[in-house]
Design an enzyme around this catalytic site. Structure first.
Site, short mmCIF file in Angstrom:
data_model
loop_
_atom_site.label_atom_id
_atom_site.label_comp_id
_atom_site.label_asym_id
_atom_site.label_seq_id
_atom_site.Cartn_x
_atom_site.Cartn_y
_atom_site.Cartn_z
N TYR A 1 28.21 2.25 -64.24
CA TYR A 1 27.79 1.39 -63.13
C TYR A 1 26.28 1.50 -62.91
O TYR A 1 25.55 0.51 -62.84
CB TYR A 1 28.55 1.75 -61.85
N SER B 1 20.44 -0.32 -56.67
CA SER B 1 21.02 0.82 -55.95
C SER B 1 20.14 2.05 -56.09
O SER B 1 19.48 2.24 -57.13
CB SER B 1 22.39 1.10 -56.56
N LYS C 1 22.77 -1.19 -63.42
CA LYS C 1 21.69 -1.50 -62.46
C LYS C 1 20.32 -1.27 -63.12
O LYS C 1 19.41 -2.09 -62.99
CB LYS C 1 21.83 -0.66 -61.19
P1 NAD Z 1 31.71 -6.19 -53.00
O1 NAD Z 1 32.65 -5.83 -54.10
O2 NAD Z 1 32.23 -6.18 -51.60
O3 NAD Z 1 31.06 -7.63 -53.28
C1 NAD Z 1 30.82 -8.10 -54.58
C2 NAD Z 1 31.38 -9.51 -54.64
O4 NAD Z 1 31.13 -10.03 -55.94
C3 NAD Z 1 32.89 -9.55 -54.42
O5 NAD Z 1 33.16 -10.54 -53.44
C4 NAD Z 1 33.47 -9.94 -55.77
O6 NAD Z 1 34.62 -10.73 -55.65
C5 NAD Z 1 32.30 -10.69 -56.39
N1 NAD Z 1 32.23 -10.67 -57.86
C6 NAD Z 1 32.29 -9.60 -58.69
N2 NAD Z 1 32.12 -9.99 -59.95
C7 NAD Z 1 31.95 -11.35 -59.94
C8 NAD Z 1 31.73 -12.32 -60.92
N3 NAD Z 1 31.65 -12.02 -62.21
N4 NAD Z 1 31.61 -13.61 -60.53
C9 NAD Z 1 31.70 -13.95 -59.22
N5 NAD Z 1 31.90 -13.07 -58.26
C10 NAD Z 1 32.03 -11.78 -58.59
O7 NAD Z 1 30.45 -5.22 -53.14
P2 NAD Z 1 29.24 -4.99 -52.15
O8 NAD Z 1 29.37 -3.62 -51.58
O9 NAD Z 1 29.08 -6.14 -51.23
O10 NAD Z 1 28.04 -4.93 -53.19
C11 NAD Z 1 27.24 -6.06 -53.48
C12 NAD Z 1 26.21 -5.68 -54.52
O11 NAD Z 1 25.43 -4.60 -54.02
C13 NAD Z 1 26.79 -5.19 -55.85
O12 NAD Z 1 25.98 -5.67 -56.89
C14 NAD Z 1 26.71 -3.70 -55.74
O13 NAD Z 1 26.63 -3.09 -57.01
C15 NAD Z 1 25.41 -3.53 -54.96
N6 NAD Z 1 25.33 -2.26 -54.24
C16 NAD Z 1 26.33 -1.91 -53.36
C17 NAD Z 1 26.28 -0.69 -52.70
C18 NAD Z 1 27.39 -0.28 -51.76
O14 NAD Z 1 27.48 0.91 -51.43
N7 NAD Z 1 28.22 -1.17 -51.27
C19 NAD Z 1 25.20 0.18 -52.91
C20 NAD Z 1 24.19 -0.21 -53.81
C21 NAD Z 1 24.27 -1.44 -54.46
#
Ligand code: NAD
Ligand code: UDP
Length: 340
Positions: free
Chosen positions: A148, A124, A152
Site C-alpha cells: 500500500y 499518506s 503511494k
Molecule cells: P475509502 O475506502 O473510504 O474511500 C476510497 C473510495 O474509493 C471508496 O469509496 C471506494 O469505493 C473507491 N474506490 C476504490 N478503488 C476505486 C476504483 N478503482 N475506482 C473507483 N472508485 C474506487 O478510503 P479513505 O479513507 O476515504 O481514503 C481516501 C484516500 O486517502 C485513499 O487514496 C487512501 O489511500 C488515502 N489515505 C487515507 C488515509 C486514512 O487513514 N483513511 C490516510 C492516508 C491516505
C-alpha cells in the site's frame, strides 16, 4: 470550479465533497462503491442542500473515465480512489498495485488529453517510513514495508515526473497523517467493513459494546507512555485542506503534510475519548503490531505558510464527532464481533 472527485463516496472523499460544495464548487463524483455506498452521497446532499453528479465507474476503466472528461467541463481533479488496507496489501499485493497505480495513470492521461491542469492527490504519511519526527516534506522517503505504502510512493513519483515534463501541469500531493472524526451532523463518518484495523473506529466500537476491549499494540515504545504516537487530524480539517490546496494550486509539484503537528499516544487517545463522551473504553496491552513505528507526526508549517491552512479541531472534538457518528450509524449494529 467543476471538480472531479474520484472515490468521493468514501470516508475522506465524502467529507471533502461537503467542504467543496460549501465553498461553492461543483462536484462530479466517480466511485465504484467497492468500499462505500451511495447512501453516503444522499447524506452529503442533505448536509449541503446541494446537488451532486455521481457515476458508478471504476477509475481504472480508461474508456469510462474518458467519457466523463468528454461530457463535463472538468477544471480540477481530486484523486482519492484507491485501496487502503495496509495488512490486506501485504496479502494481496497485485490488486493494490493495479488499482492504485493504474487509476493514477488513467487519470493523468485523461487530464493531459482534455487539458485539465489541476490535480490533487491523496498521499499518506506512510511514505516517510521510520524517519525521525516531526516529518517534514523535504525528508528522504524511506521504505514503507508494505505494498500500500509503495503505491503511494510510486504514484507521487509518476505525478512528479509528468509535471516536470509538462510545465503547465499543477499537482498538489497531500500527505495525510491519521484522519479520524466525522462531520459534526453525525450523518457521515468512517464505517469500515468488518473488524476495524484503525484505532479510532476500534475504540468507538468498543464503546458501543460491539467489540469487547481494545488491544493496545505495545507499551514499550520510546514515547511518552510507551504506546504508539500518531498525529490524529479531524476529517473536516483534512477536507478543508483540500479546498485550500485547490484554491492555491500553481504549476509544478507541491507536497504538503496535512496534520496537526501534535502527537497523541494510544492511551492519551483512549483517555480523551472517555472524557469527551463520558464512557469507558476497556483495554489490554498486547504485543506490538508488526510493521508499526513508534511515532509519526507532522511538521505542518508548509501548509500553513503556503496554503494558509491549519487544523483547527482538537482531539476532544475528534472523539466526540467519531462517537456521534458511531451511535447514529445503523450499519455498525449492536452484535458482538466474534469473541474480540
Ligand atoms: P475509502 O475506502 O473510504 O474511500 C476510497 C473510495 O474509493 C471508496 O469509496 C471506494 O469505493 C473507491 N474506490 C476504490 N478503488 C476505486 C476504483 N478503482 N475506482 C473507483 N472508485 C474506487 O478510503 P479513505 O479513507 O476515504 O481514503 C481516501 C484516500 O486517502 C485513499 O487514496 C487512501 O489511500 C488515502 N489515505 C487515507 C488515509 C486514512 O487513514 N483513511 C490516510 C492516508 C491516505
Ligand atoms: N493501535 C492499537 N490497537 C488497535 C489499532 C491501532 O493499539 O486496535 C495503535 C497502533 O499500534 C498505532 C496507533 O494505534 O500506534 C494508530 O494505529 P492506526 O492503525 O489507526 O494508524 P497507523 O498505524 O496506520 O498510523
Amino acid at each position: 470550479m467543476n471538480i472531479l472527485v474520484t472515490g468521493g463516496a468514501g470516508y475522506i472523499g465524502s467529507h471533502t465533497c461537503v467542504a467543496l460544495l460549501e465553498a461553492g464548487h461543483t462536484v462530479i463524483i466517480v466511485d465504484n462503491l467497492s468500499n462505500s455506498n451511495s447512501e453516503t452521497l444522499d447524506k452529503v446532499k442533505q448536509i449541503t442542500n446541494r446537488e451532486i453528479i455521481f457515476y458508478q465507474i471504476d477509475v481504472t476503466n480508461e474508456k469510462a473515465v474518458d467519457n466523463i472528461f468528454a461530457i463535463h467541463d472538468i477544471e480540477g481533479v481530486i484523486h482519492f480512489a484507491g485501496l487502503k488496507a495496509v495488512g490486506e496489501s501485504v496479502e494481496k499485493p497485485l490488486p493494490y498495485y493495479y488499482n492504485n497505480i493504474v487509476s493514477t495513470l488513467v487519470l493523468a492521461n485523461a487530464c493531459q488529453k482534455y487539458n485539465v491542469s489541476n490535480l490533487v492527490f491523496s498521499s499518506s504519511a506512510t511514505v516517510y517510513g521510520d524517519n525521525t519526527v516531526p516529518f517534514v516534506e523535504t525528508l528522504n522517503l524511506l521504505p514503507t514495508t508494505n505494498p500500500y505504502g509503495e503505491t503511494k510512493v510510486m504514484s507521487e513519483r509518476i505525478l512528479t515526473d509528468i509535471a516536470m515534463a509538462n510545465p503547465s501541469f499543477s499537482v498538489s500531493i497531500l500527505r495525510y497523517f491519521n484522519p479520524v472524526g466525522a462531520h459534526e451532523s453525525g450523518l457521515i463518518g468512517e464505517a469500515p467493513n468488518g473488524i476495524p484495523n484503525n484505532l479510532m473506529p476500534y475504540v468507538s466500537q468498543v464503546a458501543k459494546g460491539k467489540l469487547r476491549k481494545l488491544r493496545v499494540f505495545g507499551n514499550d515504545y520510546p514515547t511518552v507512555d510507551g504506546t504508539g504516537v500518531r498525529d490524529y487530524i479531524h476529517v473536516m480539517d483534512l477536507a478543508e485542506g483540500h479546498v485550500a490546496a485547490l484554491d492555491k494550486i500553481t504549476a509544478g509539484v507541491h507536497i504538503y503534510n496535512l496534520g496537526t503537528g501534535q502527537g497523541t499516544s494510544v492511551i492519551e487517545l483512549v483517555k480523551a475519548f472517555e472524557e469527551a463522551n463520558d464512557i469507558k473504553v476497556p483495554y489490554e496491552i498486547v504485543d506490538r503490531r508488526p510493521g508499526d513505528i513508534a511515532s509519526c507526526y507532522a511538521d505542518a508549517s508548509k501548509a500553513k505558510r503556503e496554503l494558509g491552512w491549519i487544523a483547527k479541531r482538537d482531539v476532544i472534538s475528534m472523539c466526540r464527532d467519531s462517537w456521534r457518528f458511531e451511535k447514529n450509524n445503523k450499519d455498525s449494529g449492536t452484535s458482538l464481533w466474534l469473541s474480540r
